[in-house]
Motif scaffolding. Structure first.
Motif, PDB file in Angstrom:
ATOM      1  N   PRO A  18       0.835  -1.202   0.000  1.00 28.64           N
ATOM      2  CA  PRO A  18       0.000   0.000   0.000  1.00 28.64           C
ATOM      3  C   PRO A  18       0.872   1.255   0.000  1.00 28.64           C
ATOM      4  O   PRO A  18       1.976   1.258   0.563  1.00 28.64           O
ATOM      5  N   GLU A  19       0.382   2.306  -0.621  1.00 28.68           N
ATOM      6  CA  GLU A  19       1.198   3.505  -0.830  1.00 28.68           C
ATOM      7  C   GLU A  19       1.806   4.063   0.451  1.00 28.68           C
ATOM      8  O   GLU A  19       2.968   4.463   0.468  1.00 28.68           O
ATOM      9  N   GLU A  20       1.022   4.115   1.533  1.00 24.57           N
ATOM     10  CA  GLU A  20       1.558   4.659   2.775  1.00 24.57           C
ATOM     11  C   GLU A  20       2.733   3.825   3.277  1.00 24.57           C
ATOM     12  O   GLU A  20       3.746   4.360   3.745  1.00 24.57           O
ATOM     13  N   ALA A  50      11.565   5.642   3.358  1.00 23.66           N
ATOM     14  CA  ALA A  50      12.276   6.463   4.343  1.00 23.66           C
ATOM     15  C   ALA A  50      13.522   5.750   4.849  1.00 23.66           C
ATOM     16  O   ALA A  50      14.520   6.391   5.197  1.00 23.66           O
ATOM     17  N   LEU A  51      13.481   4.422   4.891  1.00 19.75           N
ATOM     18  CA  LEU A  51      14.660   3.634   5.264  1.00 19.75           C
ATOM     19  C   LEU A  51      15.594   3.440   4.071  1.00 19.75           C
ATOM     20  O   LEU A  51      16.817   3.522   4.195  1.00 19.75           O
ATOM     21  N   ASP A  54      -1.840  15.039  -5.822  1.00 18.57           N
ATOM     22  CA  ASP A  54      -2.426  15.089  -4.482  1.00 18.57           C
ATOM     23  C   ASP A  54      -2.443  13.720  -3.806  1.00 18.57           C
ATOM     24  O   ASP A  54      -2.143  13.605  -2.616  1.00 18.57           O
ATOM     25  N   ASP A  55      -2.790  12.681  -4.565  1.00 19.56           N
ATOM     26  CA  ASP A  55      -2.865  11.335  -3.981  1.00 19.56           C
ATOM     27  C   ASP A  55      -1.497  10.856  -3.511  1.00 19.56           C
ATOM     28  O   ASP A  55      -1.357  10.294  -2.415  1.00 19.56           O
ATOM     29  N   THR A  56      -0.487  11.060  -4.332  1.00 22.75           N
ATOM     30  CA  THR A  56       0.858  10.624  -3.976  1.00 22.75           C
ATOM     31  C   THR A  56       1.403  11.432  -2.809  1.00 22.75           C
ATOM     32  O   THR A  56       2.008  10.878  -1.885  1.00 22.75           O
ATOM     33  N   ARG A  89       2.552  10.004   1.032  1.00 27.72           N
ATOM     34  CA  ARG A  89       3.865  10.117   1.658  1.00 27.72           C
ATOM     35  C   ARG A  89       3.880  11.084   2.848  1.00 27.72           C
ATOM     36  O   ARG A  89       4.913  11.237   3.511  1.00 27.72           O
ATOM     37  N   SER A  90       2.761  11.730   3.132  1.00 27.97           N
ATOM     38  CA  SER A  90       2.726  12.707   4.216  1.00 27.97           C
ATOM     39  C   SER A  90       2.928  12.058   5.584  1.00 27.97           C
ATOM     40  O   SER A  90       3.522  12.657   6.482  1.00 27.97           O
TER      41      SER A  90
END
Length: 220
Positions: A17-19, A26-27, A45-47, A51-52
């Motif tokens: 999943p994207e999140e 991040a690693l 916006d979705d991407t 990643r937020s």
């Protein structure tokens, strides 16, 4: 970790999943930064929303590491009334989150101003996300350098004067800061497709302003 293993890990990441993908990136940015920063080119916006979560975690944890490096922390437990490790931990955790958020917005804005000055057309949001993922080495310091230092110095870390050799030990933290600056330059070059001289000029200018801002806040 070999480059071949990093490539296999990057391939596996794409099927999550994207999140989760962005949390794993991040690693991955520590070993193979270019594919991670290349993915940040997508500012839809979705991407950006996906990643937020990873960006927030990086900013908060990096803020905690930065607060621990603050000169004010060396006197945190000088007052016997405040000599409580639980209270100190809460102060560091909340203070780190606020400091990280402020640095994220302010230093991200400084970087964006320099990028725009040299012809970049991307959004402030994308610049902030680039900056957030470049903070990973400072996050790494939290679970390596700071864990070791707290284990060695204990409460002396938060008292005036500290332990013998503490100041020399403290300077090692700036190696993680330098690593972050290098990753910002790699990110700028990858995301914007710039040459090294142009990327270094933008990041160097932003770093100089950031250093002045941090120096100013440390004197308050």
């Amino acid at each position: 970790m070999s480059g071949e293993y990093a490539d296999r890990l990057a391939t596996k990441v794409e099927h999550r999943p994207e999140e989760q993908v962005w949390l794993l990136r991040a690693l991955l940015v520590l070993q193979s930064p270019r594919p991670v920063f290349a993915a940040i080119r997508d500012d839809s916006d979705d991407t950006a929303r996906a990643r937020s979560e990873a960006a927030l975690a990086l900013v908060w944890l990096a803020g905690i590491a930065a607060v621990l490096a603050s000169p004010h922390m060396s006197t945190l437990m000088d007052d016997p009334a405040d000599n409580d490790i639980g209270i100190a931990s809460i102060v560091i955790f909340l203070g780190g989150g606020m400091y990280g958020a402020l640095a994220y917005l302010l230093l991200g804005g400084v970087l964006h101003a320099f990028l725009r000055g040299l012809g970049a057309t991307g959004s402030y949001r994308r610049t902030r996300h680039l900056f957030a993922f470049a903070l990973t080495p400072i996050v790494l310091s939290l679970v390596t350098f700071w864990v070791v230092r707290i284990a060695v110095e204990g409460r002396d870390l938060f008292r005036y004067g500290g332990s013998d050799g503490g100041h020399v030990f403290a300077n090692l933290f700036y190696a993680f800061v330098a690593w972050t600056v290098v990753l910002v330059a790699v990110g700028v070059r990858t995301v914007l497709g710039w040459s090294w001289p142009r990327s270094v000029a933008a990041v160097g200018g932003a770093t100089a302003v950031a250093a002045l801002l941090v120096l100013g806040t440390s004197l308050l």
